[in-house]
Structures are given as structure tokens and as C-alpha cells.
Design a protein around this motif. Structure first.
Motif, PDB file in Angstrom:
ATOM      1  N   PHE A 109     -15.366  57.277 106.709  1.00  0.00           N
ATOM      2  CA  PHE A 109     -16.723  56.604 107.082  1.00  0.00           C
ATOM      3  C   PHE A 109     -16.756  55.096 107.338  1.00  0.00           C
ATOM      4  N   ASN A 110     -17.361  54.750 107.953  1.00  0.00           N
ATOM      5  CA  ASN A 110     -17.044  53.002 108.451  1.00  0.00           C
ATOM      6  C   ASN A 110     -18.043  52.134 107.356  1.00  0.00           C
ATOM      7  N   GLY A 111     -18.952  52.688 106.733  1.00  0.00           N
ATOM      8  CA  GLY A 111     -19.867  51.996 105.904  1.00  0.00           C
ATOM      9  C   GLY A 111     -20.789  51.026 106.691  1.00  0.00           C
ATOM     10  N   GLU A 112     -21.198  51.458 107.975  1.00  0.00           N
ATOM     11  CA  GLU A 112     -22.152  50.451 108.641  1.00  0.00           C
ATOM     12  C   GLU A 112     -23.302  50.859 108.024  1.00  0.00           C
ATOM     13  N   ALA A 113     -24.431  49.911 108.159  1.00  0.00           N
ATOM     14  CA  ALA A 113     -25.858  50.140 108.062  1.00  0.00           C
ATOM     15  C   ALA A 113     -26.604  50.813 108.830  1.00  0.00           C
ATOM     16  N   LEU A 114     -27.678  51.522 108.494  1.00  0.00           N
ATOM     17  CA  LEU A 114     -28.580  52.402 109.262  1.00  0.00           C
ATOM     18  C   LEU A 114     -29.005  51.697 110.413  1.00  0.00           C
ATOM     19  N   THR A 115     -29.063  52.292 111.663  1.00  0.00           N
ATOM     20  CA  THR A 115     -29.690  51.798 112.979  1.00  0.00           C
ATOM     21  C   THR A 115     -30.936  51.360 112.773  1.00  0.00           C
ATOM     22  N   GLU A 116     -31.506  50.418 113.554  1.00  0.00           N
ATOM     23  CA  GLU A 116     -32.913  49.738 113.403  1.00  0.00           C
ATOM     24  C   GLU A 116     -33.841  51.016 113.305  1.00  0.00           C
ATOM     25  N   THR A 117     -33.673  52.191 113.899  1.00  0.00           N
ATOM     26  CA  THR A 117     -34.610  53.255 113.709  1.00  0.00           C
ATOM     27  C   THR A 117     -34.323  54.081 112.440  1.00  0.00           C
ATOM     28  N   GLY A 118     -33.505  53.645 111.511  1.00  0.00           N
ATOM     29  CA  GLY A 118     -33.221  54.343 110.305  1.00  0.00           C
ATOM     30  C   GLY A 118     -32.663  55.594 110.486  1.00  0.00           C
ATOM     31  N   GLN A 119     -31.563  55.723 111.385  1.00  0.00           N
ATOM     32  CA  GLN A 119     -30.646  56.966 111.659  1.00  0.00           C
ATOM     33  C   GLN A 119     -29.376  56.283 111.025  1.00  0.00           C
ATOM     34  N   CYS A 120     -28.553  57.358 110.617  1.00  0.00           N
ATOM     35  CA  CYS A 120     -27.287  57.194 110.175  1.00  0.00           C
ATOM     36  C   CYS A 120     -26.203  57.969 111.007  1.00  0.00           C
ATOM     37  N   LEU A 121     -25.257  57.206 111.923  1.00  0.00           N
ATOM     38  CA  LEU A 121     -24.368  57.930 112.804  1.00  0.00           C
ATOM     39  C   LEU A 121     -23.343  58.815 111.829  1.00  0.00           C
ATOM     40  N   PRO A 122     -23.012  59.865 112.501  1.00  0.00           N
ATOM     41  CA  PRO A 122     -21.726  60.600 112.088  1.00  0.00           C
ATOM     42  C   PRO A 122     -20.493  59.892 111.556  1.00  0.00           C
ATOM     43  N   SER A 123     -20.523  58.682 112.242  1.00  0.00           N
ATOM     44  CA  SER A 123     -19.196  57.865 111.674  1.00  0.00           C
ATOM     45  C   SER A 123     -19.580  57.288 110.121  1.00  0.00           C
ATOM     46  N   THR A 124     -20.836  57.005 109.980  1.00  0.00           N
ATOM     47  CA  THR A 124     -21.309  56.521 108.770  1.00  0.00           C
ATOM     48  C   THR A 124     -21.653  57.575 107.735  1.00  0.00           C
ATOM     49  N   CYS A 125     -22.262  58.535 108.158  1.00  0.00           N
ATOM     50  CA  CYS A 125     -22.677  59.572 107.117  1.00  0.00           C
ATOM     51  C   CYS A 125     -22.206  60.990 107.300  1.00  0.00           C
ATOM     52  N   LEU A 126     -22.121  61.565 106.363  1.00  0.00           N
ATOM     53  CA  LEU A 126     -21.826  63.100 106.440  1.00  0.00           C
ATOM     54  C   LEU A 126     -22.613  63.956 107.657  1.00  0.00           C
ATOM     55  N   THR A 127     -22.102  64.827 108.382  1.00  0.00           N
ATOM     56  CA  THR A 127     -22.928  65.534 109.279  1.00  0.00           C
ATOM     57  C   THR A 127     -23.554  66.738 108.741  1.00  0.00           C
ATOM     58  N   SER A 128     -24.559  67.141 108.525  1.00  0.00           N
ATOM     59  CA  SER A 128     -25.318  68.179 107.913  1.00  0.00           C
ATOM     60  C   SER A 128     -24.889  69.508 108.737  1.00  0.00           C
ATOM     61  N   PRO A 129     -24.580  70.399 108.078  1.00  0.00           N
ATOM     62  CA  PRO A 129     -24.259  71.972 108.692  1.00  0.00           C
ATOM     63  C   PRO A 129     -25.516  72.206 109.646  1.00  0.00           C
ATOM     64  N   LEU A 130     -26.630  71.821 109.204  1.00  0.00           N
ATOM     65  CA  LEU A 130     -27.804  72.293 110.030  1.00  0.00           C
ATOM     66  C   LEU A 130     -28.154  71.427 111.129  1.00  0.00           C
ATOM     67  N   GLY A 131     -27.524  70.299 111.292  1.00  0.00           N
ATOM     68  CA  GLY A 131     -27.633  69.199 112.300  1.00  0.00           C
ATOM     69  C   GLY A 131     -28.232  67.879 111.962  1.00  0.00           C
ATOM     70  N   GLY A 132     -27.576  66.726 112.613  1.00  0.00           N
ATOM     71  CA  GLY A 132     -27.956  65.734 112.027  1.00  0.00           C
ATOM     72  C   GLY A 132     -27.090  65.195 110.811  1.00  0.00           C
ATOM     73  N   THR A 133     -27.551  63.951 110.195  1.00  0.00           N
ATOM     74  CA  THR A 133     -26.600  63.675 108.977  1.00  0.00           C
ATOM     75  C   THR A 133     -27.486  63.517 107.957  1.00  0.00           C
ATOM     76  N   ILE A 134     -26.664  63.554 106.816  1.00  0.00           N
ATOM     77  CA  ILE A 134     -27.277  63.622 105.449  1.00  0.00           C
ATOM     78  C   ILE A 134     -27.154  62.153 104.748  1.00  0.00           C
ATOM     79  N   ILE A 135     -28.568  62.016 104.525  1.00  0.00           N
ATOM     80  CA  ILE A 135     -28.719  60.239 104.153  1.00  0.00           C
ATOM     81  C   ILE A 135     -28.885  60.450 102.767  1.00  0.00           C
ATOM     82  N   VAL A 136     -28.431  59.771 101.713  1.00  0.00           N
ATOM     83  CA  VAL A 136     -28.576  59.636 100.217  1.00  0.00           C
ATOM     84  C   VAL A 136     -29.441  58.157 100.024  1.00  0.00           C
ATOM     85  N   SER A 137     -30.587  58.175  99.508  1.00  0.00           N
ATOM     86  CA  SER A 137     -31.330  57.320  99.266  1.00  0.00           C
ATOM     87  C   SER A 137     -32.537  57.560  98.139  1.00  0.00           C
ATOM     88  N   ASN A 138     -33.004  56.324  97.674  1.00  0.00           N
ATOM     89  CA  ASN A 138     -34.201  56.285  96.807  1.00  0.00           C
ATOM     90  C   ASN A 138     -35.346  56.085  97.480  1.00  0.00           C
TER      91      ASN A 138
END
Length: 212
Positions: A109-138
């Protein structure tokens, strides 16, 4: 002139065709159910691994991944601010990288910040088996709790019926309480008056799993 007689299907032949179509349709639907259940089980496994990884990271470094103020010095990538929360696009983007570099998960994982729209790319966050990526946050807006609790998203928008299956297998099936909760921004569309996932209308929803 000799006429040609055309014959159609007999009732028996039509019955056989309809029976075959019914069997094929049933097989397709059952196959979809099996694929869906496999995805749900895979997600449950990923969430369990994530909980173990975060607990192990905290035990070793006395900090949350992404927020670790001495991460750079420890060779785990860019550091966070050490305030005890994963609460910025930059820190959220570093979670999976720090867990991987610390050896608690596998992946690059490259450790890049989320996009301006709050998306986390598969190169940065783990891909969810359901689709999309898993974001860990408070900073995830969780039903009945708002923000502040550490949680992991279950991926992108998913049908309420699919999230209901996750909820029933991991928790209590109620989208407004327990460890699996609907994103507060989707609550009006995704939750019935009896506090259940709206599987009848089956809108697309977002949900999160409470980690702490």
C-alpha cells in the motif's frame, strides 16, 4: 400441388422445455446466493484480521496505525499527529501501509491520502470483498453515534439485503445498534420504522463495523 403440414411443439415438449428453463433459472439464482454468501464470509474474515492487526499494532507501538507520531522513525512511512485518532485524509491513507510495513497484514500500500472526494484507492486501502475499499477512521458518520468511534467501512454502496446478511452474521441484524451500523447519512433510506434493513425496497446503502 402437395401441401406441407407444419407441426408445433406438443404439450409434453413444451412442458419439458419449461422444466429445463426452471431448473436453469433456479441454478443461476442459487449460484448467485452462494457467491454473495462467499463474499460476506470473506469480508467477515478480513474484518477479524483487521481487528487483530490493529490490536497488535497498538500493543507494539502504543498508537493507532496512521496516527502513529513516530512512524517515520520506526520505518513505517509518514507519521501521524499522535492525537489518538485517525482523523484526517492523510492519516486514513496511511493505515494500511503502516499495518503492512509493521508485518501485521500482507499487501503493498502506498500510504497516499484520500482523494478530494474522500475516496481511498485500492493502491492505498484494502479492497472490500463486497466492492469498493475498506476505510479505517474515527470520522465515519455512524447511526446513533455520529463520529469519534474507530470504525471500518464495509466498502462502497451495497444493497440493503447484502448488508443485512453481514449484520446478521456478525451482529444482531439491527442497523442502528451493535457493531454493524448503517452510515447515518443513509439511515432515512435504508432503515425501516422497526429498525431493520429495508430489504424489500433494497436501496443501496453504506455501513461500518465498529472496531473500538
Amino acid at each position: 400441388m402437395k401441401s406441407t403440414r407444419q407441426s408445433g411443439f406438443s404439450l409434453l415438449e413444451l412442458a419439458i422445455v419449461l422444466a429445463v428453463l426452471a431448473i436453469l433459472t433456479g441454478g443461476i439464482l442459487k449460484g448467485r446466493e452462494l457467491v454473495s454468501s462467499a463474499k460476506v464470509q470473506s469480508l467477515i474474515t478480513e474484518l477479524s484480521n483487521l481487528e487483530t492487526a490493529i490490536t497488535s499494532f497498538e500493543s507494539r507501538y502504543n498508537a493507532l496505525p496512521g496516527d502513529f507520531i513516530a512512524s517515520s522513525a520506526a520505518g513505517l512511512g509518514e507519521s501521524g499527529d499522535g492525537n489518538g485518532l485517525i482523523d484526517s485524509n492523510e492519516e486514513i491513507g496511511r493505515v494500511w501501509q503502516q499495518l503492512a510495513l509493521a508485518g501485521f497484514i500482507k499487501g503493498d500500500f502506498n500510504g497516499e491520502a484520500l482523494t478530494e472526494t474522500g475516496q481511498c484507492l485500492p493502491s492505498t486501502c484494502l479492497t472490500s470483498p463486497l466492492g469498493g475499499t475498506i476505510i479505517v477512521s474515527n470520522q465515519i458518520n455512524i447511526s446513533s453515534l455520529g463520529t469519534g468511534r474507530l470504525a471500518a467501512t464495509l466498502g462502497s454502496d451495497h444493497p440493503a439485503s447484502l448488508l443485512a446478511e453481514v449484520d446478521r452474521k456478525l451482529d444482531d441484524g439491527n442497523p442502528t445498534q451493535g457493531s454493524v451500523r448503517v452510515n447515518a447519512n443513509f439511515e432515512n433510506n435504508c432503515v425501516t420504522d422497526t429498525q431493520q434493513w429495508d430489504e424489500q425496497d433494497n436501496p443501496n446503502c453504506q455501513a461500518a463495523y465498529l472496531l473500538k
